[in-house]
Design an enzyme around this catalytic site. Structure first.
Site, PDB file in Angstrom:
ATOM      1  N   ASP A 105       0.819  -1.172   0.073  1.00  0.00           N
ATOM      2  CA  ASP A 105      -0.089  -0.106  -0.066  1.00  0.00           C
ATOM      3  C   ASP A 105       0.918   1.380  -0.053  1.00  0.00           C
ATOM      4  O   ASP A 105       2.071   1.191   0.451  1.00  0.00           O
ATOM      5  CB  ASP A 105      -0.910  -0.019   1.179  1.00  0.00           C
ATOM      6  N   TYR A 106       0.290   2.389  -0.345  1.00  0.00           N
ATOM      7  CA  TYR A 106       0.735   3.676  -0.629  1.00  0.00           C
ATOM      8  C   TYR A 106       1.549   4.073   0.746  1.00  0.00           C
ATOM      9  O   TYR A 106       2.832   4.621   1.056  1.00  0.00           O
ATOM     10  CB  TYR A 106      -0.320   4.526  -0.768  1.00  0.00           C
TER      11      TYR A 106
END
Length: 262
Positions: A105-106
Site C-alpha cells: 500500500d501507499y
C-alpha cells in the site's frame, strides 16, 4: 542506447566478439536496410533494425531481480493517474523495465521484489502458492492477549475469514506497541484490516520478510540485486505453485553484490 555492432552481435549470441567483427567485414550485417562493413559502427538495438544474413537480430532482455526497501508515499503500480511517485522512480540508471511482484500500500513500507521475469512473477503470485510474508506493525496503545489470539486464529473480514497468522509481541511503550505478524495470503490491505477487525489502530506498517528474503540493513529507497542462489531458491518456490510448470531456466541473469540508492 547506442553500442558497437560487434558488441551487440556478441551479446545477442550470434558469435564471439572477434567472430562478429569478421561477420561485419564480410558484409553480412545491415542496419536499417544499409549494409555495414566498417568496424566500430554503432547502433541502437532498441530502435534500429539490425539484420544478419537478412534475418532480424533478436536480443533477449537480461533478467534482473531486485529487492527494494519501498518507502512510505510510493505507489507499486507502473503509473499513477494522480501523479504520485512510483517505486520504479527509485531505480534510476536501471535499463531494464521491471515491475513489482505483488503490491504494498501507499502508506506501507518495506520489502518489495521487482523483476522482468514474468514467468517467475506469475508463479509466485499464483493463488495456490502460499509464501510467508512477515510484517512489523506498530499500533496505538496496548495489545491484549485476546487480540493476539484472535489474529492468530484468523479473523472475519468482509471478504471472508483469514487464514491463521503467526503473531508475536515485540515491544511496548506507554503509547504504542510493536507486534510481528506473518501471513501467507495476499488480500488487499490485509494486515491493516486484520488489526482493525480486532480493535487495533495501525500507526506504522513495515514488511520485513518475503519467504526466506529479509530486508536486512537496507534503508528506505535503497535496493540490492538478488544473488544467483537467491534467484534459484525463488524459482524453486515458484515451481511449486498450482500452475504445475517450473519457470524457464534460460535467459536468467542475477547480479551479485549490492547497489544502494537513496
Amino acid at each position: 542506447m547506442q553500442d558497437r555492432l560487434q558488441k551487440i552481435l556478441s551479446q545477442a549470441g550470434v558469435a564471439s566478439r572477434r567472430e562478429s567483427e569478421k561477420i561485419i567485414l564480410d558484409g553480412r550485417v545491415a542496419v536499417n536496410g544499409s549494409v555495414v562493413t566498417e568496424l566500430g559502427t554503432k547502433a541502437d538495438p532498441d530502435n534500429d533494425v539490425i539484420t544478419v544474413d537478412g534475418k532480424p537480430l533478436t536480443i533477449e532482455e537480461k533478467r534482473v531481480y531486485i529487492l527494494l526497501y519501498k518507502p512510505v508515499g510510493y505507489m507499486t503500480t507502473m503509473k499513477d493517474p494522480e501523479g504520485r511517485p512510483i517505486v520504479t522512480d527509485l531505480l534510476k540508471g536501471l535499463k531494464e523495465r521491471v515491475y513489482p511482484i505483488g503490491r504494498l500500500d501507499y502508506n506501507t513500507e518495506g520489502l518489495l521484489l521487482l523483476t522482468n521475469d514474468g514467468a517467475l512473477a506469475n508463479a509466485l503470485m499464483h493463488p495456490s502458492h502460499e509464501v510467508d510474508k512477515g510484517y512489523l506493525v506498530r499500533v496505538s496503545g496496548h495489545v491484549s492477549p485476546e487480540q493476539i489470539q484472535r489474529l492468530t486464529e484468523g479473523v472475519k473480514l468482509e471478504d471472508g475469514m483469514t487464514a491463521p497468522a503467526k503473531v508475536v509481541p515485540v515491544s511496548e511503550s506507554e503509547h504504542n506497541s510493536w507486534i510481528s505478524i506473518t501471513i501467507h495470503e495476499g488480500r488487499y490491505r490485509q494486515v491493516r484490516r486484520m488489526c482493525e477487525a480486532v480493535g487495533l489502530s495501525v500507526v506504522r506498517l513495515k514488511r520485513s520478510r518475503y519467504d526466506f528474503l529479509e530486508i536486512g540493513d537496507l534503508k528506505p529507497g535503497q535496493f540490492r540485486y538478488l544473488a544467483p542462489e537467491e534467484v534459484t531458491k525463488l524459482r524453486r518456490k515458484g515451481a511449486s505453485a498450482g500452475s504445475g510448470r517450473a519457470p524457464r531456466k534460460s535467459g536468467v541473469v542475477a547480479k551479485r553484490g549490492m547497489s544502494k540508492r537513496k
